[in-house]
Design a protein around this motif. Structure first.
Motif, PDB file in Angstrom:
ATOM      1  N   TRP A 183      19.281 -51.568 -39.690  1.00  0.00           N
ATOM      2  CA  TRP A 183      19.314 -50.445 -38.746  1.00  0.00           C
ATOM      3  C   TRP A 183      20.733 -50.255 -38.205  1.00  0.00           C
ATOM      4  CZ3 TRP A 183      20.686 -49.872 -33.652  1.00  0.00           C
ATOM      5  CH2 TRP A 183      20.349 -48.648 -33.064  1.00  0.00           C
ATOM      6  N   TYR A 184      21.397 -51.358 -37.846  1.00  0.00           N
ATOM      7  CA  TYR A 184      22.787 -51.275 -37.382  1.00  0.00           C
ATOM      8  C   TYR A 184      23.661 -50.563 -38.420  1.00  0.00           C
ATOM      9  CZ  TYR A 184      22.314 -54.536 -33.396  1.00  0.00           C
ATOM     10  OH  TYR A 184      21.991 -55.136 -32.214  1.00  0.00           O
ATOM     11  N   ASN A 185      23.486 -50.927 -39.682  1.00  0.00           N
ATOM     12  CA  ASN A 185      24.293 -50.325 -40.745  1.00  0.00           C
ATOM     13  C   ASN A 185      24.044 -48.820 -40.855  1.00  0.00           C
ATOM     14  OD1 ASN A 185      25.402 -52.821 -41.382  1.00  0.00           O
ATOM     15  ND2 ASN A 185      23.924 -53.239 -43.009  1.00  0.00           N
ATOM     16  N   LYS A 186      22.781 -48.425 -40.733  1.00  0.00           N
ATOM     17  CA  LYS A 186      22.447 -47.000 -40.807  1.00  0.00           C
ATOM     18  C   LYS A 186      22.962 -46.241 -39.587  1.00  0.00           C
ATOM     19  CE  LYS A 186      18.307 -47.484 -43.705  1.00  0.00           C
ATOM     20  NZ  LYS A 186      16.831 -47.316 -43.769  1.00  0.00           N
ATOM     21  N   ASP A 187      22.923 -46.894 -38.436  1.00  0.00           N
ATOM     22  CA  ASP A 187      23.372 -46.270 -37.191  1.00  0.00           C
ATOM     23  C   ASP A 187      24.894 -46.126 -37.147  1.00  0.00           C
ATOM     24  OD1 ASP A 187      22.707 -45.451 -34.326  1.00  0.00           O
ATOM     25  OD2 ASP A 187      24.122 -47.098 -33.974  1.00  0.00           O
ATOM     26  N   LYS A 188      25.597 -46.975 -37.900  1.00  0.00           N
ATOM     27  CA  LYS A 188      27.059 -46.911 -38.044  1.00  0.00           C
ATOM     28  C   LYS A 188      27.801 -47.040 -36.709  1.00  0.00           C
ATOM     29  CE  LYS A 188      26.759 -44.176 -42.270  1.00  0.00           C
ATOM     30  NZ  LYS A 188      27.136 -42.926 -42.970  1.00  0.00           N
ATOM     31  N   GLY A 189      27.235 -47.817 -35.799  1.00  0.00           N
ATOM     32  CA  GLY A 189      27.905 -48.108 -34.537  1.00  0.00           C
ATOM     33  C   GLY A 189      27.813 -47.023 -33.493  1.00  0.00           C
ATOM     34  N   GLN A 190      27.099 -45.928 -33.804  1.00  0.00           N
ATOM     35  CA  GLN A 190      27.092 -44.773 -32.900  1.00  0.00           C
ATOM     36  C   GLN A 190      26.317 -45.037 -31.611  1.00  0.00           C
ATOM     37  OE1 GLN A 190      29.254 -42.226 -33.642  1.00  0.00           O
ATOM     38  NE2 GLN A 190      29.684 -43.780 -35.185  1.00  0.00           N
ATOM     39  N   SER A 191      25.240 -45.810 -31.689  1.00  0.00           N
ATOM     40  CA  SER A 191      24.473 -46.124 -30.483  1.00  0.00           C
ATOM     41  C   SER A 191      25.275 -47.008 -29.538  1.00  0.00           C
ATOM     42  CB  SER A 191      23.155 -46.817 -30.848  1.00  0.00           C
ATOM     43  OG  SER A 191      22.295 -45.934 -31.535  1.00  0.00           O
ATOM     44  N   ILE A 192      26.013 -47.952 -30.098  1.00  0.00           N
ATOM     45  CA  ILE A 192      26.877 -48.808 -29.286  1.00  0.00           C
ATOM     46  C   ILE A 192      27.976 -47.970 -28.653  1.00  0.00           C
ATOM     47  CG2 ILE A 192      28.482 -50.761 -29.320  1.00  0.00           C
ATOM     48  CD1 ILE A 192      26.829 -51.805 -31.770  1.00  0.00           C
ATOM     49  N   LEU A 193      28.574 -47.091 -29.440  1.00  0.00           N
ATOM     50  CA  LEU A 193      29.619 -46.207 -28.935  1.00  0.00           C
ATOM     51  C   LEU A 193      29.111 -45.356 -27.784  1.00  0.00           C
ATOM     52  CD1 LEU A 193      32.369 -44.777 -29.035  1.00  0.00           C
ATOM     53  CD2 LEU A 193      31.443 -43.329 -30.867  1.00  0.00           C
ATOM     54  N   GLU A 194      27.930 -44.776 -27.931  1.00  0.00           N
ATOM     55  CA  GLU A 194      27.376 -43.913 -26.881  1.00  0.00           C
ATOM     56  C   GLU A 194      27.181 -44.700 -25.588  1.00  0.00           C
ATOM     57  OE1 GLU A 194      26.630 -40.531 -26.789  1.00  0.00           O
ATOM     58  OE2 GLU A 194      27.864 -40.572 -28.599  1.00  0.00           O
ATOM     59  N   ASP A 195      26.673 -45.920 -25.702  1.00  0.00           N
ATOM     60  CA  ASP A 195      26.478 -46.762 -24.517  1.00  0.00           C
ATOM     61  C   ASP A 195      27.809 -47.073 -23.836  1.00  0.00           C
ATOM     62  OD1 ASP A 195      23.786 -46.830 -24.983  1.00  0.00           O
ATOM     63  OD2 ASP A 195      23.660 -48.996 -25.280  1.00  0.00           O
ATOM     64  N   LEU A 196      28.830 -47.346 -24.636  1.00  0.00           N
ATOM     65  CA  LEU A 196      30.123 -47.719 -24.066  1.00  0.00           C
ATOM     66  C   LEU A 196      30.834 -46.510 -23.459  1.00  0.00           C
ATOM     67  CD1 LEU A 196      31.298 -50.369 -26.683  1.00  0.00           C
ATOM     68  CD2 LEU A 196      30.272 -50.735 -24.429  1.00  0.00           C
ATOM     69  N   LEU A 197      30.605 -45.329 -23.995  1.00  0.00           N
ATOM     70  CA  LEU A 197      31.114 -44.117 -23.365  1.00  0.00           C
ATOM     71  C   LEU A 197      30.461 -43.930 -21.987  1.00  0.00           C
ATOM     72  CD1 LEU A 197      31.119 -41.621 -26.378  1.00  0.00           C
ATOM     73  CD2 LEU A 197      33.130 -42.500 -25.182  1.00  0.00           C
ATOM     74  N   LEU A 198      29.185 -44.259 -21.886  1.00  0.00           N
ATOM     75  CA  LEU A 198      28.506 -44.210 -20.591  1.00  0.00           C
ATOM     76  C   LEU A 198      29.077 -45.246 -19.625  1.00  0.00           C
ATOM     77  CD1 LEU A 198      24.776 -43.759 -21.686  1.00  0.00           C
ATOM     78  CD2 LEU A 198      26.139 -42.129 -20.381  1.00  0.00           C
ATOM     79  N   LEU A 199      29.362 -46.444 -20.139  1.00  0.00           N
ATOM     80  CA  LEU A 199      29.942 -47.496 -19.309  1.00  0.00           C
ATOM     81  C   LEU A 199      31.277 -47.047 -18.734  1.00  0.00           C
ATOM     82  CD1 LEU A 199      29.713 -50.492 -18.349  1.00  0.00           C
ATOM     83  CD2 LEU A 199      31.005 -51.103 -20.401  1.00  0.00           C
ATOM     84  N   LEU A 200      32.024 -46.287 -19.510  1.00  0.00           N
ATOM     85  CA  LEU A 200      33.322 -45.768 -19.072  1.00  0.00           C
ATOM     86  C   LEU A 200      33.183 -44.466 -18.268  1.00  0.00           C
ATOM     87  CD1 LEU A 200      35.265 -46.354 -22.408  1.00  0.00           C
ATOM     88  CD2 LEU A 200      35.621 -47.624 -20.273  1.00  0.00           C
ATOM     89  N   SER A 201      31.926 -44.041 -18.046  1.00  0.00           N
ATOM     90  CA  SER A 201      31.638 -42.793 -17.329  1.00  0.00           C
ATOM     91  C   SER A 201      32.232 -41.577 -18.039  1.00  0.00           C
ATOM     92  CB  SER A 201      32.159 -42.859 -15.888  1.00  0.00           C
ATOM     93  OG  SER A 201      31.553 -43.915 -15.181  1.00  0.00           O
ATOM     94  N   LEU A 202      32.232 -41.615 -19.365  1.00  0.00           N
ATOM     95  CA  LEU A 202      32.731 -40.507 -20.178  1.00  0.00           C
ATOM     96  C   LEU A 202      31.600 -39.642 -20.720  1.00  0.00           C
ATOM     97  CD1 LEU A 202      35.601 -42.339 -22.104  1.00  0.00           C
ATOM     98  CD2 LEU A 202      35.838 -40.667 -20.255  1.00  0.00           C
ATOM     99  N   LYS A 203      30.360 -40.025 -20.393  1.00  0.00           N
ATOM    100  CA  LYS A 203      29.197 -39.250 -20.818  1.00  0.00           C
ATOM    101  C   LYS A 203      28.269 -39.047 -19.648  1.00  0.00           C
ATOM    102  CE  LYS A 203      29.252 -38.467 -25.398  1.00  0.00           C
ATOM    103  NZ  LYS A 203      28.450 -37.735 -26.322  1.00  0.00           N
TER     104      LYS A 203
END
Length: 203
Positions: A183-203
Motif C-alpha cells: 500500500w505504501y508503494n502504491k500511495d507513493k508517499g502522498q499520504s505522509i506528505l499530506e499529513d506533514l503539510l498539515l503539521l506545518l500548517s500548510l493545508k
C-alpha cells in the motif's frame, strides 16, 4: 517534566544523525547482518536489510507535485524535526525519505534522527496510545525546543487501514505488514506528505 524534556531534546539534537548518516548506518548494518537496538533478532536483521533497500528505492523514486513543492517552499519559519526510529522499523522506510525530501526543498526545516532505544526516558514523553510506536516525529521551535506538534507512527490513511485490520483480526500479522508495504508503494508517499503539510500548517 517540561524542563527535563526540553533539556533532553537539546541533548538528543546534539547527538542526532542527519538523514545521510542514518541511511549510511542502516546500509552498513544490513551489509554486516546487524540491526540497531539491544535485541538484534534474526527478524530485526532481516527487516533492516529490507529497509535499506526500501529507503534507497524511495530516495530514487519519490516525487512531489508542483503544488506541494510550492507550498513547502512558502513555509517561512525555522523548525527542527527530531525523529525517533530504529533500523528495523518498517513504517520508517517510506516516512523518512518523505521527510528528507521536504527538508531538502525548504532549508528552514532541519531533519535529525535518533534511535528510540538509546533515548528511553525521552521517548516516554512521546508515546502513541501508551505504546513506543515509531517512527515518531517531534516538531520543535529551534531556540526554545518547545514542542510545536508531533506525527507518527503512520499517516492518517495508513492508521485507518491498521485499525480496521486490528478490529477484525485483533493483532497485526506478518502478511498484513507485507500488504501495508505494498500500500505504501502504491500511495507513493502522498499520504505522509499530506499529513506533514498539515503539521506545518500548510493545508
Amino acid at each position: 517534566m517540561e524542563v527535563f524534556t526540553k533539556t533532553s531534546l537539546a541533548n538528543a539534537l546534539e547527538v542526532a544523525f542527519t538523514y545521510n548518516q542514518y541511511s549510511h548506518l542502516v546500509q552498513s548494518l544490513a551489509n554486516e547482518g546487524k540491526s540497531t537496538g539491544e535485541d538484534a533478532t534474526e527478524a530485526y536483521i532481516n527487516y533492516t536489510k529490507l529497509n535499506a533497500k526500501r529507503m534507497q528505492r524511495w530516495d530514487k523514486t519519490l516525487k512531489f507535485s508542483e503544488e506541494s513543492v510550492s507550498l513547502l517552499k512558502s513555509f517561512p519559519n525555522k523548525v527542527n524535526w527530531l525523529v525517533f526510529t530504529e533500523s528495523w522499523c518498517g513504517d520508517a522506510s517510506p516516512a523518512l525519505p518523505v521527510m528528507n525530501k521536504i527538508a531538502k526543498i525548504n532549508p528552514n526545516i532541519s531533519l535529525k534522527i535518533i534511535l528510540r532505544d538509546e533515548h528511553p526516558q525521552l521517548m516516554r514523553q512521546f508515546l502513541t496510545n501508551s505504546a513506543w510506536s515509531i517512527p515518531k516525529l517531534v516538531q520543535l521551535e529551534p531556540e526554545s525546543n518547545r514542542v510545536l506538534g508531533t506525527w507518527g507512527p503512520r499517516s492518517s490513511n495508513a492508521i485507518q487501514l491498521v485499525e480496521a485490520f486490528k478490529k477484525e483480526h485483533g493483532t497485526l500479522t506478518a502478511a498484513f505488514r507485507e500488504q501495508l508495504q505494498i500500500w505504501y508503494n502504491k500511495d507513493k508517499g502522498q499520504s505522509i506528505l499530506e499529513d506533514l503539510l498539515l503539521l506545518l500548517s500548510l493545508k
